[in-house]
Design a protein around this motif. Structure first.
Motif, mmCIF file in Angstrom:
data_model
loop_
_atom_site.group_PDB
_atom_site.id
_atom_site.type_symbol
_atom_site.label_atom_id
_atom_site.label_comp_id
_atom_site.label_asym_id
_atom_site.label_seq_id
_atom_site.Cartn_x
_atom_site.Cartn_y
_atom_site.Cartn_z
ATOM 1 N N TYR A 58 0.841 -1.201 0.000
ATOM 2 C CA TYR A 58 0.000 0.000 0.000
ATOM 3 C C TYR A 58 0.873 1.246 0.000
ATOM 4 O O TYR A 58 1.971 1.254 0.580
ATOM 5 C CB TYR A 58 -0.916 0.031 1.236
ATOM 6 C CG TYR A 58 -1.892 -1.114 1.303
ATOM 7 C CD1 TYR A 58 -3.148 -1.018 0.701
ATOM 8 C CD2 TYR A 58 -1.562 -2.303 1.959
ATOM 9 C CE1 TYR A 58 -4.048 -2.069 0.766
ATOM 10 C CE2 TYR A 58 -2.457 -3.353 2.028
ATOM 11 C CZ TYR A 58 -3.696 -3.235 1.426
ATOM 12 O OH TYR A 58 -4.579 -4.284 1.478
ATOM 13 N N ALA A 59 0.359 2.291 -0.640
ATOM 14 C CA ALA A 59 1.055 3.575 -0.644
ATOM 15 C C ALA A 59 0.036 4.702 -0.581
ATOM 16 O O ALA A 59 -1.001 4.658 -1.251
ATOM 17 C CB ALA A 59 1.921 3.722 -1.896
ATOM 18 N N LEU A 60 0.330 5.702 0.247
ATOM 19 C CA LEU A 60 -0.527 6.876 0.388
ATOM 20 C C LEU A 60 0.320 8.124 0.202
ATOM 21 O O LEU A 60 1.374 8.274 0.830
ATOM 22 C CB LEU A 60 -1.180 6.897 1.778
ATOM 23 C CG LEU A 60 -1.942 8.181 2.138
ATOM 24 C CD1 LEU A 60 -3.180 8.344 1.254
ATOM 25 C CD2 LEU A 60 -2.340 8.177 3.617
ATOM 26 N N GLY A 61 -0.139 9.010 -0.650
ATOM 27 C CA GLY A 61 0.550 10.274 -0.851
ATOM 28 C C GLY A 61 -0.442 11.424 -0.887
ATOM 29 O O GLY A 61 -1.223 11.528 -1.835
ATOM 30 N N LEU A 62 -0.438 12.254 0.140
ATOM 31 C CA LEU A 62 -1.296 13.444 0.195
ATOM 32 C C LEU A 62 -0.388 14.668 0.140
ATOM 33 O O LEU A 62 0.410 14.895 1.060
ATOM 34 C CB LEU A 62 -2.135 13.436 1.481
ATOM 35 C CG LEU A 62 -3.089 12.255 1.650
ATOM 36 C CD1 LEU A 62 -3.831 12.350 2.987
ATOM 37 C CD2 LEU A 62 -4.085 12.194 0.496
ATOM 38 N N TYR A 63 -0.487 15.436 -0.926
ATOM 39 C CA TYR A 63 0.437 16.528 -1.177
ATOM 40 C C TYR A 63 -0.299 17.861 -1.218
ATOM 41 O O TYR A 63 -1.526 17.910 -1.352
ATOM 42 C CB TYR A 63 1.173 16.293 -2.495
ATOM 43 C CG TYR A 63 1.716 14.895 -2.642
ATOM 44 C CD1 TYR A 63 2.840 14.489 -1.933
ATOM 45 C CD2 TYR A 63 1.086 13.966 -3.469
ATOM 46 C CE1 TYR A 63 3.340 13.204 -2.048
ATOM 47 C CE2 TYR A 63 1.577 12.676 -3.590
ATOM 48 C CZ TYR A 63 2.695 12.296 -2.882
ATOM 49 O OH TYR A 63 3.173 11.010 -2.997
ATOM 50 N N ASP A 64 0.469 18.945 -1.127
ATOM 51 C CA ASP A 64 -0.152 20.263 -1.227
ATOM 52 C C ASP A 64 -0.366 20.619 -2.696
ATOM 53 O O ASP A 64 0.187 19.996 -3.598
ATOM 54 C CB ASP A 64 0.712 21.315 -0.523
ATOM 55 C CG ASP A 64 2.145 21.323 -1.050
ATOM 56 O OD1 ASP A 64 2.336 21.486 -2.279
ATOM 57 O OD2 ASP A 64 3.081 21.157 -0.236
ATOM 58 N N LYS A 65 -1.180 21.638 -2.918
ATOM 59 C CA LYS A 65 -1.527 22.033 -4.281
ATOM 60 C C LYS A 65 -0.300 22.462 -5.079
ATOM 61 O O LYS A 65 -0.216 22.191 -6.281
ATOM 62 C CB LYS A 65 -2.541 23.177 -4.257
ATOM 63 C CG LYS A 65 -3.929 22.773 -3.809
ATOM 64 C CD LYS A 65 -4.877 23.958 -3.914
ATOM 65 C CE LYS A 65 -6.298 23.560 -3.540
ATOM 66 N NZ LYS A 65 -7.230 24.711 -3.651
ATOM 67 N N GLN A 66 0.638 23.114 -4.431
ATOM 68 C CA GLN A 66 1.820 23.594 -5.145
ATOM 69 C C GLN A 66 2.638 22.434 -5.720
ATOM 70 O O GLN A 66 3.126 22.486 -6.848
ATOM 71 C CB GLN A 66 2.701 24.438 -4.209
ATOM 72 C CG GLN A 66 2.095 25.773 -3.799
ATOM 73 C CD GLN A 66 0.994 25.648 -2.769
ATOM 74 O OE1 GLN A 66 0.881 24.596 -2.103
ATOM 75 N NE2 GLN A 66 0.183 26.683 -2.622
ATOM 76 N N SER A 67 2.761 21.366 -4.941
ATOM 77 C CA SER A 67 3.531 20.206 -5.414
ATOM 78 C C SER A 67 2.849 19.538 -6.606
ATOM 79 O O SER A 67 3.510 19.143 -7.571
ATOM 80 C CB SER A 67 3.697 19.195 -4.280
ATOM 81 O OG SER A 67 4.425 19.743 -3.204
ATOM 82 N N LEU A 68 1.524 19.439 -6.552
ATOM 83 C CA LEU A 68 0.790 18.785 -7.632
ATOM 84 C C LEU A 68 0.698 19.650 -8.876
ATOM 85 O O LEU A 68 0.367 19.157 -9.953
ATOM 86 C CB LEU A 68 -0.617 18.410 -7.154
ATOM 87 C CG LEU A 68 -0.669 17.289 -6.120
ATOM 88 C CD1 LEU A 68 -2.088 17.105 -5.604
ATOM 89 C CD2 LEU A 68 -0.152 15.985 -6.716
ATOM 90 N N ALA A 69 0.965 20.948 -8.743
ATOM 91 C CA ALA A 69 0.941 21.842 -9.901
ATOM 92 C C ALA A 69 2.273 21.877 -10.626
ATOM 93 O O ALA A 69 2.382 22.489 -11.701
ATOM 94 C CB ALA A 69 0.552 23.254 -9.456
ATOM 95 N N GLU A 70 3.287 21.221 -10.083
ATOM 96 C CA GLU A 70 4.594 21.179 -10.748
ATOM 97 C C GLU A 70 4.486 20.435 -12.080
ATOM 98 O O GLU A 70 3.689 19.498 -12.206
ATOM 99 C CB GLU A 70 5.616 20.489 -9.847
ATOM 100 C CG GLU A 70 5.984 21.271 -8.589
ATOM 101 C CD GLU A 70 6.706 22.560 -8.904
ATOM 102 O OE1 GLU A 70 7.489 22.577 -9.887
ATOM 103 O OE2 GLU A 70 6.496 23.547 -8.184
ATOM 104 N N PRO A 71 5.297 20.809 -13.070
ATOM 105 C CA PRO A 71 5.181 20.214 -14.417
ATOM 106 C C PRO A 71 5.307 18.694 -14.446
ATOM 107 O O PRO A 71 4.666 18.049 -15.263
ATOM 108 C CB PRO A 71 6.333 20.881 -15.183
ATOM 109 C CG PRO A 71 6.566 22.168 -14.472
ATOM 110 C CD PRO A 71 6.289 21.899 -13.029
ATOM 111 N N ALA A 72 6.115 18.117 -13.569
ATOM 112 C CA ALA A 72 6.340 16.665 -13.613
ATOM 113 C C ALA A 72 5.477 15.902 -12.613
ATOM 114 O O ALA A 72 5.632 14.695 -12.466
ATOM 115 C CB ALA A 72 7.807 16.353 -13.358
#
Length: 455
Positions: free
Chosen positions: A323-337
């Motif tokens: 299992y893997a869980l990743g909850l990130y902030d909006k800035q990280s998810l808006a990065e190009p990669a």
């Protein structure tokens, strides 16, 4: 005028060709006419006994029958696929025209190569959903899904229209039924509720493709560069009579919100990969969710990875965790990669002998360009290069700028992808995937499923 030959595959029988029907006729004629068989061999009045000649003759007969059978199978498999030669005149064209003729001749040749249908069971399914993309600008190269052999259109058909432009319903797309637009994971018997007056009837729960995949032992995951509890991801694991009950509801016991169902629900707690952002209004909401998720994994005594930043997903050791869980902030998810990293990390965890189903959703509120999604699809093809024949890859796309169009394109490659062939209702996506993967109502019997996993 000079010309060259352009060879293509065609369904028409060319003159002088030997069709499978003629092959069968010839075999029947040979079987029914003993004299024709006798004429094929020199008659000698030699007693069979144990003579070397008799044994050799019998071996030759057996060998000939085997060759006939192999030939019959080959002809049957290639029935109607005859190579025809078409005149192609070599006109002298200026470079500005010649480049287009050459590229489109290559396209035509590729089109005729798509003659074999992969009718295997899709052990792995990866569904990319990128609807109403904000940034639809194309890079210098065409996105890889435009080279996929099969293409269809999806049409939204909603019971009521709340917006001037038709939009797709996540429950319809992922559960295969038409329903009301402001509900999640329920059929049309449940209309949007403003208050929670009673526990919703579970009879009207709409099962999703992820739930069906879990039932037959496949690994499952949902990733998005947006909110993980928004209606599109939520329709894969939750049931809410009001689509606004994402982080809280009027009565948590009777009407659990989407976030709690992701953590405690039957489908949500079995998800092998969860990745996105969680922007609930409560303070320390994300930390509380992560803590409780880790506690579940510890109780289950399963291996897991709690990803704190996007780089954690690229750790090759993730192939050892369940299992893997990743909850990130909006800035990280808006990065190009970011979208690329989500896919690569999820595939590392999900790859397994029993197969998996991954749904990757590009949030229209996040500016993920076509080139970013293209990079993620290419990474998927690369990661699954050894099992592509068993993997169905589907890309659903629509453009926010095309206001007059209500359709989405569906590009597919892999097992059963040829079933996408025209304009389909949005609910068809679910049934197409369930049939290709043999899940849901199309699931294999237990014994058949076991045999398929072994081979």
């Amino acid at each position: 005028m000079p010309r060259e030959e352009f060879n293509i595959a065609t369904n028409d029988s060319a003159e002088g060709s030997y069709t499978s029907q003629q092959w069968r006729s010839q075999m029947h004629d040979t079987t029914r006419d003993p004299e024709s068989v006798d004429k094929s061999f020199t008659r000698r009045k030699v007693g069979c006994g144990y003579s070397v000649l008799c044994v050799c003759t019998l071996l030759l007969i057996v060998f000939g029958i085997v060759l006939l059978c192999i030939g019959f199978i080959v002809v049957y498999e290639n029935e109607g696929q005859v190579v025809a030669t078409v005149d192609l005149f070599a006109d002298e064209l200026p470079p500005e025209q010649a480049i287009w003729f050459e590229s489109n001749l290559a396209e035509l040749r590729n089109a005729f190569r798509v003659v074999e249908e992969n009718k295997k069971r899709a052990r792995n399914v990866i569904l990319f959903v990128a609807l109403d993309s904000v940034d639809s600008s194309y890079a210098d190269t065409r996105p890889i899904w435009e080279s996929f052999p099969h293409l269809a259109l999806l049409r939204p058909t909603m019971q009521e229209q709340r917006t001037p432009r038709a939009s797709f319903n996540p429950t319809s797309m992922f559960c295969g039924i038409e329903t009301h637009s402001h509900t999640i994971g329920f059929d049309s018997a449940v209309k949007p509720w403003e208050e929670c007056v009673s526990a919703p009837n579970s009879t009207h729960h709409a099962a999703s493709i992820l739930q069906w995949a879990q039932t037959v032992g496949r690994r499952t995951g949902v990733v998005t560069n947006g909110e993980i509890v928004q209606p599109f991801p939520a329709a894969l694991y939750a049931h809410a009579a009001n689509a606004s009950w994402l982080h809280s509801s009027p009565d948590p016991l009777l009407c659990p919100d989407v976030r709690s169902q992701l953590l405690h629900g039957e489908t949500g707690k079995q998800l092998n990969v969860i990745a996105g952002t969680l922007n609930c209004p409560d303070e320390f909401c994300r930390e509380a969710f992560e803590s409780e998720w880790v506690n579940h994994r510890s109780v289950d005594q399963s291996t897991y990875k709690l990803s704190k930043d996007m780089g954690d997903l690229l750790d090759p050791k993730l192939d050892d965790v369940d299992y893997a869980l990743g909850l990130y902030d909006k800035q990280s998810l808006a990065e190009p990669a970011a979208f690329y990293d989500l896919i690569v990390g999820a595939l590392t965890v999900l790859k397994s002998p029993e197969g998996f189903l991954l749904v990757a959703i590009a949030d229209p509120k996040v500016q993920a360009s076509v080139s970013e999604i293209d990079a993620a699809v290419r990474a998927t093809l690369q990661k699954l290069s050894g099992v592509l024949d068993d993997s169905l890859i589907v890309v659903v796309r629509s453009d926010a700028r095309d206001v007059g169009s209500s359709f989405a394109t569906v590009h597919a490659i892999g097992p059963m992808s040829h079933l996408l062939h025209r304009v389909h209702n949005q609910t068809f996506l679910t049934h197409f995937i369930s049939y290709a993967a043999r899940i849901g109502r199309f699931r294999d019997a237990d014994l058949t499923n076991l045999i398929l996993q072994i081979i």
